[in-house]
Design an enzyme around this catalytic site. Structure first.
Site, PDB file in Angstrom:
ATOM      1  N   SER A  68       0.807  -1.204   0.000  1.00  0.00           N
ATOM      2  CA  SER A  68       0.000   0.000   0.000  1.00  0.00           C
ATOM      3  C   SER A  68       0.849   1.266   0.000  1.00  0.00           C
ATOM      4  O   SER A  68       1.443   1.610  -1.014  1.00  0.00           O
ATOM      5  CB  SER A  68      -0.954  -0.048   1.199  1.00  0.00           C
ATOM      6  OG  SER A  68      -2.106   0.701   0.955  1.00  0.00           O
ATOM      7  N   LYS A 103      -1.082  -4.287  -3.211  1.00  0.00           N
ATOM      8  CA  LYS A 103      -2.336  -3.639  -2.807  1.00  0.00           C
ATOM      9  C   LYS A 103      -2.366  -2.226  -3.377  1.00  0.00           C
ATOM     10  O   LYS A 103      -1.581  -1.381  -2.978  1.00  0.00           O
ATOM     11  CB  LYS A 103      -2.469  -3.591  -1.290  1.00  0.00           C
ATOM     12  CG  LYS A 103      -3.717  -2.863  -0.825  1.00  0.00           C
ATOM     13  CD  LYS A 103      -3.783  -2.819   0.693  1.00  0.00           C
ATOM     14  CE  LYS A 103      -4.983  -1.996   1.153  1.00  0.00           C
ATOM     15  NZ  LYS A 103      -4.821  -0.562   0.901  1.00  0.00           N
ATOM     16  N   ASP A 109       9.933   5.272 -10.298  1.00  0.00           N
ATOM     17  CA  ASP A 109       9.494   5.991 -11.501  1.00  0.00           C
ATOM     18  C   ASP A 109      10.303   7.261 -11.734  1.00  0.00           C
ATOM     19  O   ASP A 109      10.559   7.637 -12.881  1.00  0.00           O
ATOM     20  CB  ASP A 109       8.001   6.338 -11.388  1.00  0.00           C
ATOM     21  CG  ASP A 109       7.102   5.123 -11.543  1.00  0.00           C
ATOM     22  OD1 ASP A 109       7.603   4.081 -12.019  1.00  0.00           O
ATOM     23  OD2 ASP A 109       5.918   5.200 -11.178  1.00  0.00           O
TER      24      ASP A 109
END
Length: 728
Positions: free
Chosen positions: A475, A500, A486
């Protein structure tokens, strides 16, 4: 129905939601047969309104007969997931309820849930009586029998005779564990009889609220894996865990037999400052204020005792206790403590430094490590004072400032087993490492996508960075790790994360009726799905590391992909974001250096072997009941521990503080010496951690390679976009 949704978004990962009825909550004790209350009927209707309305739930489901059958199945699993109590006859008897659960929830007429529970409670009594009767006999451990402990997918037992066989093997396994630990038959009988009686008592002590919470969680989990119902008491505990604070005396309690025992005194808390109480003391009575009557709490549930001890800051509580050094019939003592706000520092972010020696001409490196158990935040404290509140990001910011002052070469963020927490904290923590920009995209049920961004200019740490993950990283951990990856801001090392990719809000059911005191509880409701800035979701797939360690837990056994009703993976458009680096050209070099190093790293070799052995054993889903086989395996493990400890001494490695205390003692947590068990738990945190050390070494490799290979450095880290430098 109209409910206001709180603004605070959570990404808490309920890896183990309150499935079993051992969950604790307020309510009336069950005198034989449980019955629903008027408040529960109202609560059921409120929860139905939330979960069936697309204005609130991300993926609402119509409460019809199809969903009713799913709720029925999940409720039975919550009660008897191991299929050790109900028989086929019981399930057939419950058959008419399969299509009545929806009607029960909508109307608040909850009789079906309580009828099923009444049978469950009766069956537990029968099974426990059978198990205790089995202890009168002797067992033969020379055969080829085995205890198949994983019964989740087993069919319901045909009759009580089949259950007798299941329980006999379960009892045999309990007996054999104690026998292998050196216990004699009379001691084994006494220990197990007490264990089974304790379980019976625990079930007898279940309250109406426990039954109700479990039933409603059968409904909420049918909607999606991370939607949960909390009673007022469990909601309070959840919020305290998120804020890392509570108002009380600062003592960790544990029930043992009929007494509540102090397991640990929290440093800096009121009990610690008072100085009279210590670990091992047994609480027998509690009084409010300086002169309130003392209430005997012997035999009480631990949550009820905790409710008596906790209270408003600056109020007083009196405790009557038996000192640890006295027997249970020893002289009682009394202490008065003024309650205060207690910070749960043990669960806060912590820092340490790993020093890597100079090797092959490379200089000594000091790598800072931040261990973060959860993305915590005191939401109420932030509302009261936005400049002073408990926050993971605020705590880590201070640790990073100290790393900079100490001249640390690089930082490893250790997010292993970090199941998530506050969405705001995930965004703000990322902001400590990037100079403004989007962190995560959030898509609501209607399809609207918003971008949560770091808006504060500047960074707290502009140097080399790595993020260490495992399958338990979920999460909010995945948001942070995904953003760092990224942006090309750092390396992700370890295992693929949990997967999740959903956002939950805590919805207070008392907000709508505007109750003065909590009555209806709260719902942790899935309201959105999050996506990385590159557009992909972590749902199911998780964050894949740049440098992978051997997988410790199979994805078919643990993770989002194991839920039968989890949201599917999907992708949306990327959002523009800075690309600080591209580590792809560097990874082959780092992989080669990593492989060469771990090939001669004894601790990493041992860990890899242990993981392999564990996965082989776990895949079997059974244990042998042959004493010779089990003893041989135990002896083999004991010999291995001793050999490894001896090798540690020879190689000059840090010793394993639990090497001499690692054998299975056959006992449960509440059967051990509480003080010694707490000390053992502390020592476990000091065991050698080859994965963390190797992560630091990989980060040091990246620093060294990029510092000496200017061509590669220019490919990986364009200087015009980096907030700092990875080179010397």
């Amino acid at each position: 129905m109209k409910l206001k949704t709180p603004a605070v978004a959570l990404l808490s990962l309920a890896l183990v939601v309150p499935l079993a009825l051992l969950a604790r909550a307020d309510g009336d004790a069950l005198p034989g047969t449980a019955a629903p209350t008027a408040d529960q009927a109202t609560t059921s209707k409120l929860v139905y309104g939330l979960l069936s309305d697309s204005r609130y739930a991300y993926r609402p489901r119509a409460l019809d007969d199809a969903l009713s059958q799913d709720i029925f199945k999940r409720y039975l699993e919550a009660l008897d997931g191991g299929k050790q109590y109900f028989t086929v006859a019981d399930i057939d008897k419950f058959g008419p309820y399969k299509t009545q659960m929806d009607d029960a929830i909508r109307s608040g007429e909850l009789t079906p849930a309580y009828d099923i529970f009444a049978v469950y409670k009766q069956r537990v009594g029968e099974r426990i009586a059978h198990a205790r009767a089995l202890l009168k006999q002797d067992f033969d451990f020379s055969g080829s029998e085995r205890w198949e402990y994983d019964r989740e997918k087993a069919p319901w037992a045909a009759d009580t005779q089949e259950l007798d066989g299941v329980w006999k093997k379960s009892v045999m396994n309990d007996w054999l564990r104690l026998k292998l630990a050196g216990k004699q038959p009379d001691e084994i009988r006494k220990t197990l009889d007490k264990r089974y009686a304790t379980y019976q008592r625990t079930v007898n002590e279940l309250k109406s609220e426990d039954v109700f919470q479990t039933f409603l969680n059968g409904y909420s989990s049918a909607i999606d894996p991370h939607t949960d119902y909390f009673t007022p008491k469990t909601a309070e505990n959840f919020n305290q865990a998120m804020s890392l604070s509570l108002e009380g005396i600062g003592a960790q309690l544990q029930r043992q037999d009929d007494l509540v025992v102090i397991r640990e005194i929290i440093p800096g808390g009121p009990a610690d400052m008072n100085g009279k109480l210590k670990a091992g003391d047994r609480i027998v009575a509690v009084g409010q204020g300086k002169s309130g009557p003392m209430t005997d709490v012997i035999g009480w549930r631990i949550d009820d005792v905790v409710t008596q001890i906790r209270g408003k800051k600056d109020t007083q509580v009196r405790l009557e206790y038996i000192p640890a050094e006295s027997g249970v019939d020893g002289k009682h003592a009394q202490v008065t403590i003024t309650r205060q706000k207690v910070k749960l520092e043990e669960q806060a972010a912590k820092a340490e430094t790993i020093t890597l020696p100079a090797v092959d001409g490379q200089p000594e490196r000091r790598i800072g490590v931040v261990k973060l158990p959860a993305f915590y935040q005191d939401f109420e404290g932030r509302r009261r004072n936005p400049n002073d509140y408990t926050s993971a990001t605020r705590d880590i910011g201070k640790l990073l400032a100290q790393f900079k002052a100490d001249g640390i070469s690089g930082v490893v963020m250790d997010l292993r087993n970090n199941g998530g927490g506050s969405l705001d904290e995930a965004v703000e923590l990322t902001g400590l490492f990037i100079d403004k920009g989007p962190v995560v995209q959030v898509r609501e049920s209607g399809g609207r996508v918003t971008v949560n961004a770091d808006t504060k200019p500047g960074v707290a740490w502009d140097g080399p960075l790595a993020v260490l993950t495992n399958r338990g990283s979920a999460s909010a951990s995945e948001i942070f790790a995904g953003a760092i990856q990224d942006y090309g801001r750092g390396l992700v090392i370890g295992e693929t994360t949990f997967g999740k990719g959903t956002v939950q809000n805590m919805v207070d059911l008392d907000r709508w009726p505007a109750n003065e005191a909590p009555r209806f509880g709260q719902v942790k409701l899935t309201i959105a799905q999050f996506f990385r800035v590159a557009g992909g979701s972590t749902q199911h797939k998780g964050v894949v590391p740049d440098i992978a360690f051997p997988v410790s837990v199979d994805a078919t056994e643990y993770g989002e992909s194991t839920y039968d009703n989890a949201l599917p993976w999907t992708k949306i458009a990327a959002v523009p974001h800075t690309q600080y680096g591209n580590f792809a050209p560097l990874l082959p070099r780092l992989e080669a250096l990593h492989a060469a190093r771990v090939a001669t790293d004894k601790e990493f070799e041992w860990w890899s072997k242990d993981v392999s052995d564990f996965r082989i054993e776990a895949a079997k889903k059974y244990v042998s009941l042959n004493e010779a086989e089990r003893r041989a395996e135990r002896d083999k493990q004991e010999t291995q521990r001793k050999q490894r400890q001896a090798e540690r001494k020879t190689l000059g490695l840090a010793l394993d503080p639990l090497a001499d205390d690692a054998a299975d003692d056959g006992l449960g947590a509440n059967e051990r010496d509480i003080v010694k068990d707490a000390a053992r738990e502390k020592l476990a945190d000091k065991r050698p951690d080859p994965l963390l050390r190797e992560s630091a070494a990989i980060l040091a490799d990246a620093i060294d390679v990029l510092g000496h290979d200017r061509t590669l450095s220019a490919q990986v880290l364009p200087e015009s976009t980096m907030p700092g430098s990875w080179s010397d």
